[in-house]
Design a protein around this motif. Structure first.
Motif, mmCIF file in Angstrom:
data_model
loop_
_atom_site.group_PDB
_atom_site.id
_atom_site.type_symbol
_atom_site.label_atom_id
_atom_site.label_comp_id
_atom_site.label_asym_id
_atom_site.label_seq_id
_atom_site.Cartn_x
_atom_site.Cartn_y
_atom_site.Cartn_z
ATOM 1 N N ALA A 188 -8.268 4.505 -2.966
ATOM 2 C CA ALA A 188 -8.331 3.258 -3.739
ATOM 3 C C ALA A 188 -8.316 2.059 -2.806
ATOM 4 O O ALA A 188 -9.042 1.073 -3.025
ATOM 5 C CB ALA A 188 -7.167 3.187 -4.726
ATOM 6 N N ARG B 255 -5.236 -1.701 -12.187
ATOM 7 C CA ARG B 255 -4.161 -0.806 -11.767
ATOM 8 C C ARG B 255 -3.348 -1.416 -10.627
ATOM 9 O O ARG B 255 -2.108 -1.366 -10.631
ATOM 10 C CB ARG B 255 -4.756 0.543 -11.336
ATOM 11 N N LEU B 256 -4.011 -2.021 -9.649
ATOM 12 C CA LEU B 256 -3.302 -2.611 -8.520
ATOM 13 C C LEU B 256 -2.514 -3.849 -8.944
ATOM 14 O O LEU B 256 -1.428 -4.105 -8.416
ATOM 15 C CB LEU B 256 -4.281 -2.960 -7.402
ATOM 16 N N LEU C 208 0.624 -2.523 -10.521
ATOM 17 C CA LEU C 208 1.546 -2.033 -9.501
ATOM 18 C C LEU C 208 2.149 -3.173 -8.688
ATOM 19 O O LEU C 208 3.323 -3.121 -8.294
ATOM 20 C CB LEU C 208 0.819 -1.057 -8.569
ATOM 21 N N CYS D 239 2.240 1.834 -3.377
ATOM 22 C CA CYS D 239 1.242 2.428 -4.267
ATOM 23 C C CYS D 239 1.125 3.930 -4.040
ATOM 24 O O CYS D 239 1.019 4.712 -4.986
ATOM 25 C CB CYS D 239 -0.116 1.757 -4.060
ATOM 26 N N TRP D 240 1.153 4.352 -2.774
ATOM 27 C CA TRP D 240 1.134 5.793 -2.489
ATOM 28 C C TRP D 240 2.322 6.487 -3.148
ATOM 29 O O TRP D 240 2.172 7.557 -3.735
ATOM 30 C CB TRP D 240 1.193 6.048 -0.982
ATOM 31 N N ILE E 10 -9.769 -0.496 -10.820
ATOM 32 C CA ILE E 10 -8.857 -0.531 -9.672
ATOM 33 C C ILE E 10 -8.087 -1.844 -9.651
ATOM 34 O O ILE E 10 -6.882 -1.869 -9.392
ATOM 35 C CB ILE E 10 -9.641 -0.332 -8.362
ATOM 36 N N ASN F 16 3.769 5.753 -5.732
ATOM 37 C CA ASN F 16 3.588 5.784 -7.180
ATOM 38 C C ASN F 16 2.340 6.549 -7.600
ATOM 39 O O ASN F 16 1.861 6.390 -8.725
ATOM 40 C CB ASN F 16 3.555 4.353 -7.729
ATOM 41 N N GLU G 165 0.828 -1.200 0.000
ATOM 42 C CA GLU G 165 0.000 0.000 0.000
ATOM 43 C C GLU G 165 0.871 1.262 0.000
ATOM 44 O O GLU G 165 0.606 2.211 -0.745
ATOM 45 C CB GLU G 165 -0.937 0.005 1.203
ATOM 46 N N LEU H 285 -0.850 6.555 -6.376
ATOM 47 C CA LEU H 285 -2.209 6.042 -6.220
ATOM 48 C C LEU H 285 -2.882 6.751 -5.042
ATOM 49 O O LEU H 285 -2.292 6.872 -3.966
ATOM 50 C CB LEU H 285 -2.181 4.533 -5.965
#
Length: 437
Positions: A160, A181-182, A185, A151-152, A178, A154, A148, A156
């Motif tokens: 999300a 995208r996840l 990532l 992702c932040w 979503i 990058n 998580e 996101l």
């Protein structure tokens, strides 16, 4: 780089009585950065000493004879005023000066200043710290960026994962935009991992070569620590164990074979060496259990284990660049089972499951992971890197074996959320949804 550890430190500040904070963790996971950021944001003054880099401070502090003497020496060495009620004293790399740790209790009792201690290899160098009176230290471990946080970094948006948490709670499929995208990532996370310097190199350059250079340097730095801090008689063996992990995770059952170590035949010969690596937070063990019955620790067999790197990016960078081709499409050239299990171990530990287990038993087969919640529930987890994730004969046999105490079964794979019989299938990016915080 936003880190969840910031809020953990804020919780300490808001709820402490007369406690210092001890932040542990492997080198290069971002401890110093986040504590400095917290100090700048939450205090008027921050007094900081790195006891590796500041020889004068280390020598002076090591000569302290009492808590008051230590505080006086800190005030002399500091270029920042110590203002009661408004100052954070941050002692970094505290393992370089362990004799002063007991004095911090006396200073914290007075309550004039807040104290944060941090360092690496604390599990190796400062075992006596944890024998001090209960209530003196609030302690937590930092790990590499979890998925998580990656992702932040990058870009996101945080909301999300609110949708992901809702999908997990209700066992509904994550919306396609979503989910896609996840998944994308997550495949990048396998290559980059969560070491802050590697993530920064990736977000700055968008290519893998600078990332792999950073990861290679970190692995070399860990080996340097082994040479510097491990018991002299054990250094070569510890170093060999660390280097063997990537190869052992490519074996069919991922079990670490003690016989792979030069001149070693029994686990009892190298138990201390394994403990050194895990106490230094650079390796994560998962122990076999005789049966999936709570409490798992009582049923564990410490002679039989899997051993993972503390960061999946460090693991993947140990393999040749060509061997991981196709990883972004979920179709790598090499067997990715060990890599997927490593990222699972990393996520579970970062989210409160500090003890990991698995089951391998004749007549049953192998369950990749068993974890136990604070409520005593046993969760059986299969980690699937391939397309045939619905095939899990060992899990099926274990769930129908009389006397086994499996409360829930999850299969993590390249899929969206769905349930089939008594098994729940989850996408790999939901590993962190199993939190034991």
């Amino acid at each position: 780089m936003k880190r969840k550890a910031y809020y953990r430190i804020k919780f300490w500040k808001d709820h402490k009585t007369k406690q210092a904070l001890l932040v542990t963790g492997a080198r290069q996971v971002g401890k110093t950065f986040i504590i400095e950021e917290f100090g700048r944001n939450e205090y008027e003054h921050i007094v900081e000493f790195n006891l590796v880099l500041d020889d004068n401070a280390r020598r002076s502090f090591s000569q302290a004879t009492s808590p008051d003497d230590l505080l006086f020496r800190i005030s002399v060495a500091s270029s920042v005023p110590l203002v009661p009620g408004h100052t954070l004293v941050f002692l970094d790399e505290i393992q370089q000066c362990p004799q002063i740790v007991t004095f911090i209790k006396g200073l914290a009792d007075k309550g004039d200043y807040d104290y944060i201690l941090s360092g690496s290899l604390l599990g190796v160098e400062l075992e006596d710290v944890r024998s001090l009176p209960v209530g003196y230290l609030d302690e937590f471990a930092m790990y590499p960026l979890d998925f998580e946080e990656f992702c932040w970094a990058n870009g996101l948006v945080e909301s999300a994962f609110d949708i992901v948490r809702d999908s997990f709670a209700n066992l509904n499929a994550t919306p396609d935009f979503i989910h896609d995208r996840l998944t994308e990532l997550f495949h990048r996370y396998l290559l980059v991992g969560g070491m802050p310097a590697a993530v920064a190199a990736f977000t700055a350059n968008g290519v893998i070569d600078p990332v792999r250079a950073v990861q290679s340097n970190i692995r070399a730095y860990y080996e340097h620590d082994i040479k510097q801090y491990a018991p002299k008689a054990d250094r070569l063996t510890i170093q060999e164990i660390y280097r063997l992990i990537p190869g052992e995770l490519q074996s069919q059952n991922r079990r670490f074979q003690v016989s792979s170590i030069t001149d070693i035949k029994r686990f009892s010969q190298i138990e201390n060496e394994f403990l050194w690596l895990t106490n230094a937070n650079v390796a994560l063990p998962a122990f076999n259990v005789a049966a999936p019955v709570a409490p798992l620790r009582i049923n564990s067999e410490r002679r039989v284990m899997k051993l993972f790197y503390s960061d999946v990016g460090l693991l993947v960078s140990a393999y040749g660049k060509k061997s991981v081709l196709g990883i972004l499409a979920g179709n790598a050239a090499m067997n990715m089972g060990g890599v997927y299990e490593n990222v699972a171990a990393q996520e579970f530990v970062a989210h409160g499951f500090t003890h990991l287990y698995y089951l391998t038993k004749k007549g049953i087969g192998e369950l990749d992971f068993l974890i136990e919640t604070n409520d005593g529930d046993v969760l059986a987890l299969e980690i699937k890197s391939g397309a045939y994730f619905r095939s899990h004969a060992a899990l099926d046999r274990a769930m129908t074996t009389p006397g086994y105490g499996i409360d829930k079964a999850y299969v993590f794979a390249e899929t969206n959320v769905f349930t089939e019989g008594n098994v729940t299938y989850l996408p790999m990016y939901m590993l962190s949804m199993l939190a034991n915080d």
